[in-house]
Scaffold this motif. Structure first.
Motif, short mmCIF file in Angstrom:
data_model
loop_
_atom_site.label_atom_id
_atom_site.label_comp_id
_atom_site.label_asym_id
_atom_site.label_seq_id
_atom_site.Cartn_x
_atom_site.Cartn_y
_atom_site.Cartn_z
N ILE A 71 -2.09 11.94 17.36
CA ILE A 71 -1.78 11.92 18.82
C ILE A 71 -3.38 11.19 19.41
O ILE A 71 -4.33 11.66 20.42
CB ILE A 71 -1.69 13.06 19.62
CG1 ILE A 71 -0.90 14.51 18.99
CG2 ILE A 71 -1.53 13.21 20.92
CD1 ILE A 71 0.93 14.09 18.70
N HIS A 72 -1.64 9.87 20.61
CA HIS A 72 -2.66 9.39 21.15
C HIS A 72 -2.16 8.92 22.12
O HIS A 72 -0.77 9.29 22.42
CB HIS A 72 -3.48 8.28 20.23
CG HIS A 72 -2.17 7.09 19.74
ND1 HIS A 72 -1.34 7.88 18.26
CD2 HIS A 72 -1.69 5.63 19.80
CE1 HIS A 72 -0.55 6.97 18.24
NE2 HIS A 72 -0.35 5.93 19.40
N GLY A 73 -2.47 7.30 23.04
CA GLY A 73 -1.93 6.56 24.01
C GLY A 73 -1.52 7.86 25.26
O GLY A 73 -1.84 8.42 25.63
N ASN A 74 -0.30 7.09 25.64
CA ASN A 74 0.22 8.26 26.90
C ASN A 74 1.06 9.44 26.43
O ASN A 74 1.86 8.34 25.63
CB ASN A 74 0.98 7.33 27.93
CG ASN A 74 0.55 6.28 28.38
OD1 ASN A 74 -0.77 6.22 28.34
ND2 ASN A 74 0.51 4.41 28.31
N ILE A 75 1.03 10.17 26.78
CA ILE A 75 1.49 11.62 26.93
C ILE A 75 2.42 11.49 27.91
O ILE A 75 1.75 12.22 28.97
CB ILE A 75 1.09 12.65 26.26
CG1 ILE A 75 -0.11 12.30 25.27
CG2 ILE A 75 1.62 13.53 25.64
CD1 ILE A 75 -0.03 11.56 24.17
N LEU A 76 3.68 12.29 27.06
CA LEU A 76 4.08 12.90 29.07
C LEU A 76 4.43 14.77 28.58
O LEU A 76 5.07 14.92 26.84
CB LEU A 76 5.72 12.59 29.22
CG LEU A 76 6.73 13.37 29.77
CD1 LEU A 76 5.99 13.40 31.64
CD2 LEU A 76 7.81 12.87 30.17
N ASP A 77 4.24 15.41 28.51
CA ASP A 77 4.26 16.87 28.75
C ASP A 77 5.29 17.62 29.70
O ASP A 77 5.49 17.43 30.83
CB ASP A 77 3.58 18.36 29.29
CG ASP A 77 3.31 19.96 29.29
OD1 ASP A 77 4.63 20.04 29.09
OD2 ASP A 77 2.59 20.11 29.17
N PHE A 78 6.99 17.59 28.94
CA PHE A 78 8.27 17.73 29.49
C PHE A 78 8.02 18.97 29.95
O PHE A 78 8.18 19.58 28.73
CB PHE A 78 9.07 16.90 28.92
CG PHE A 78 10.22 17.87 30.11
CD1 PHE A 78 10.71 15.82 30.57
CD2 PHE A 78 11.38 18.16 29.92
CE1 PHE A 78 11.99 16.51 31.53
CE2 PHE A 78 12.57 18.39 30.61
CZ PHE A 78 12.83 17.77 31.17
N GLY A 79 8.42 18.95 31.34
CA GLY A 79 8.65 20.67 31.61
C GLY A 79 7.37 21.55 31.64
O GLY A 79 7.41 22.55 31.08
N CYS A 80 6.27 21.04 31.97
CA CYS A 80 5.18 21.96 32.12
C CYS A 80 4.86 22.95 32.53
O CYS A 80 3.86 23.56 31.67
CB CYS A 80 4.21 20.82 32.69
SG CYS A 80 3.88 21.03 34.16
N GLY A 81 5.59 24.02 32.91
CA GLY A 81 5.29 24.95 33.44
C GLY A 81 3.78 25.39 34.01
O GLY A 81 3.52 24.46 34.82
N TYR A 82 3.00 25.92 33.43
CA TYR A 82 1.53 26.00 34.57
C TYR A 82 0.64 25.30 33.41
O TYR A 82 -0.41 25.50 33.84
CB TYR A 82 1.20 27.81 34.59
CG TYR A 82 1.18 28.79 33.46
CD1 TYR A 82 0.50 28.45 32.35
CD2 TYR A 82 2.17 29.58 32.93
CE1 TYR A 82 0.41 29.51 31.09
CE2 TYR A 82 2.13 30.09 32.50
CZ TYR A 82 1.06 30.00 31.06
OH TYR A 82 1.59 30.73 30.04
N GLY A 83 0.91 24.69 32.73
CA GLY A 83 0.11 23.85 31.87
C GLY A 83 -0.03 23.36 31.02
O GLY A 83 -1.18 22.51 30.40
N PRO A 84 0.25 24.50 29.63
CA PRO A 84 -0.45 24.86 28.85
C PRO A 84 -0.86 24.13 27.77
O PRO A 84 -1.24 23.00 26.70
CB PRO A 84 0.09 25.61 27.99
CG PRO A 84 1.17 26.14 28.07
CD PRO A 84 1.18 25.64 29.29
N ILE A 85 0.73 22.93 27.38
CA ILE A 85 0.58 21.61 26.46
C ILE A 85 -0.38 20.62 27.30
O ILE A 85 -1.16 19.85 26.10
CB ILE A 85 2.34 21.53 26.24
CG1 ILE A 85 3.18 22.24 25.62
CG2 ILE A 85 2.10 19.58 25.34
CD1 ILE A 85 4.86 22.56 25.36
N GLY A 86 0.20 20.47 28.47
CA GLY A 86 -0.59 18.65 28.31
C GLY A 86 -2.37 19.63 28.52
O GLY A 86 -3.38 18.63 28.33
N ILE A 87 -2.25 20.44 28.83
CA ILE A 87 -3.83 20.70 29.11
C ILE A 87 -4.67 19.97 27.90
O ILE A 87 -5.34 20.41 27.73
CB ILE A 87 -4.18 21.59 29.95
CG1 ILE A 87 -3.68 21.99 31.59
CG2 ILE A 87 -5.46 22.19 30.10
CD1 ILE A 87 -3.79 23.16 32.18
#
Length: 212
Positions: A71-87
């Motif tokens: 995983i690298h570069g620009n990432i989009l967490d779609f439907g992030c909710g309270y944030g676990p994936i993106g964080i």
């Protein structure tokens, strides 16, 4: 309403608050400590957001099967909710993370949780991709299945236009929610692989290949 949910798509009464910004819904924040791949995180959750009691099994399965060295570069967490994936991704990957949702309470929690976990994320409102103005190397999501097939497929197939060439869409879907048929349909648009099956949850990777 959540992700363009039309009046013709029925959502169970006990689920409806996940798809709406209900200003009258009483707040009751709780802090949950979670271990993901031997790393401890703290996430505030609240009434009116998905999986308020803690990290759901689908999201955990997705995160535990991501190759974070890839995983690298620009990432989009779609439907992030309270944030676990993106964080999580912001913590463990060399990447820039955008996080979107349509639920304002979820967005507020995601911002708080980014601060709690000492990560830099860019969090903003978007109904599907209406506020997205760039392309990503990865779009990663535990998508909102209960919005119905029409909206779900807009999320999955319009992702193509927001991925760089060779960019990847990673999702998790339960077999009881149509994972097998989703895979078959994704194969018509993307180079698609099932990465893992775990207690009914399918982790799916779909790569944008312009010559496919």
């Amino acid at each position: 309403m959540w992700y363009g949910l039309s009046s013709s798509l029925k959502v169970g009464e006990n689920m409806s608050h996940y798809f709406e910004n209900d200003k009258e819904l009483k707040s009751n924040k709780k802090l949950n400590k979670v271990i993901i791949n031997d790393i401890e995180f703290s996430f505030l959750s609240d009434n009116g957001v998905f999986s308020k009691r803690g990290l759901d099994y689908g999201t955990r399965t997705l995160l535990e099967n991501l190759d974070t060295k890839h995983i690298h570069g620009n990432i989009l967490d779609f439907g992030c909710g309270y944030g676990p994936i993106g964080i999580y991704l912001s913590k463990v990957c060399n990447c820039s993370v955008d996080m979107i949702d349509i639920n304002n309470r979820s967005l507020e929690l995601a911002r708080e949780n980014s601060n709690i976990n000492n990560v830099n994320t860019n969090i903003f409102y978007s109904n599907i991709y209406e506020n997205i103005n760039k392309k990503y190397d990865f779009i990663i999501s535990n998508p909102p299945i209960r919005v119905g097939k029409e909206i779900l497929y807009k999320i999955l197939f319009e992702a193509y236009d927001h991925l760089n060439e060779n960019g990847e869409l990673w999702i998790v879907i339960n077999k009881d929610q149509g994972a097998k048929s989703v895979v078959r349909d994704l194969e018509k648009k993307y180079e698609t692989s099932i990465i893992e099956k775990n207690k009914g949850f399918y982790v799916i990777c779909s790569k944008r290949i312009d010559t496919l």
